[in-house]
Design an enzyme around this catalytic site. Sequence first.
Site, short mmCIF file in Angstrom:
data_model
loop_
_atom_site.label_atom_id
_atom_site.label_comp_id
_atom_site.label_asym_id
_atom_site.label_seq_id
_atom_site.Cartn_x
_atom_site.Cartn_y
_atom_site.Cartn_z
N HIS A 58 0.85 -1.12 0.02
CA HIS A 58 0.00 0.11 -0.09
C HIS A 58 0.89 0.97 -0.02
O HIS A 58 2.07 1.04 0.60
CB HIS A 58 -1.07 -0.17 1.21
CG HIS A 58 -0.22 -0.09 2.48
ND1 HIS A 58 0.20 0.79 3.17
CD2 HIS A 58 0.08 -1.24 3.47
CE1 HIS A 58 0.65 0.55 4.42
NE2 HIS A 58 0.76 -0.64 4.22
N ASP A 148 10.77 2.60 -2.26
CA ASP A 148 10.65 1.25 -1.62
C ASP A 148 11.70 0.48 -1.44
O ASP A 148 12.38 0.13 -2.53
CB ASP A 148 9.25 0.79 -1.88
CG ASP A 148 8.97 -0.20 -0.95
OD1 ASP A 148 9.26 -1.39 -1.07
OD2 ASP A 148 7.79 0.08 -0.01
#
Length: 266
Positions: A58, A148
């Site tokens: 997410h 990320d």
Amino acid sequence: MKEFDLTNEIFPDELTVEIFQYLESNKNQKVGRGKTIHNGFSNSTDALIKCLGGPVCHINPALDFSKCLASNGLKVTIILTTMVSKSAQVPSNSSINVEMISDGSEEVKEQESIEGFFKRFRAAASQNLAKFIQEQRETCPAKVLVYDSTMPWALDVAHQEGLLGASFFTQAIGVCAVYYHMYTGLIKYPYEDSEVLLPSMTPLGVNDLPCFSLSPDSNNSVLRHLADQFLNLEEADWIFVNTFDKLEYEVRKDYSHTVIRSLQQT
């Protein structure tokens, strides 16, 4: 490298000062593969930080981190891929800029294997990320790419384009420690023992460890994707861990020389 507790309310100001000081003192210095950091802060239109969210997680951690930085005067652009952008909800009055790059998903006509998904995503996203950074260089240049941690290839793109790279771990240090030992081979999957002992952590049973049996993938692509977070970590300019320092103090302390050793050094 500098460590910052992302759950501490005073961290953004301290982090802002650190980033500005680092970039100003290192402008025109070589990074990565001989590329050069672009000149410091030439004007107020500089988009200092670009934040790239992960392909299968997410977007909230990257979005919240971007908002923290933006609230302290840093210009932040969060980069979404075409797949993530379909479900991501960013308020229209947000203090951060939102851009999109293609991950190749719009061209997929048939069902992909898990391994095929990761290969396609990396090939398309890395190429389009580099292209995006190049296109933005004249009008909205970046200094740092926060990515990320599950996309270590983004660090290569950042350094190739003359940007600093910061790996952002969105999971707690205890979880990172498990994946780190999978990366080194200390923990093997399928699990061979009924109990796993890791430094500063209570004994972990098989049910406490990540389960990959629900993924119909004989190549363990998801496991490799998560373990490869540590592939080129030593080359990262910063490492951010989204964790609770007081809850994981002992784990963080023990792993300061392994999983997060770079956080303690320059």
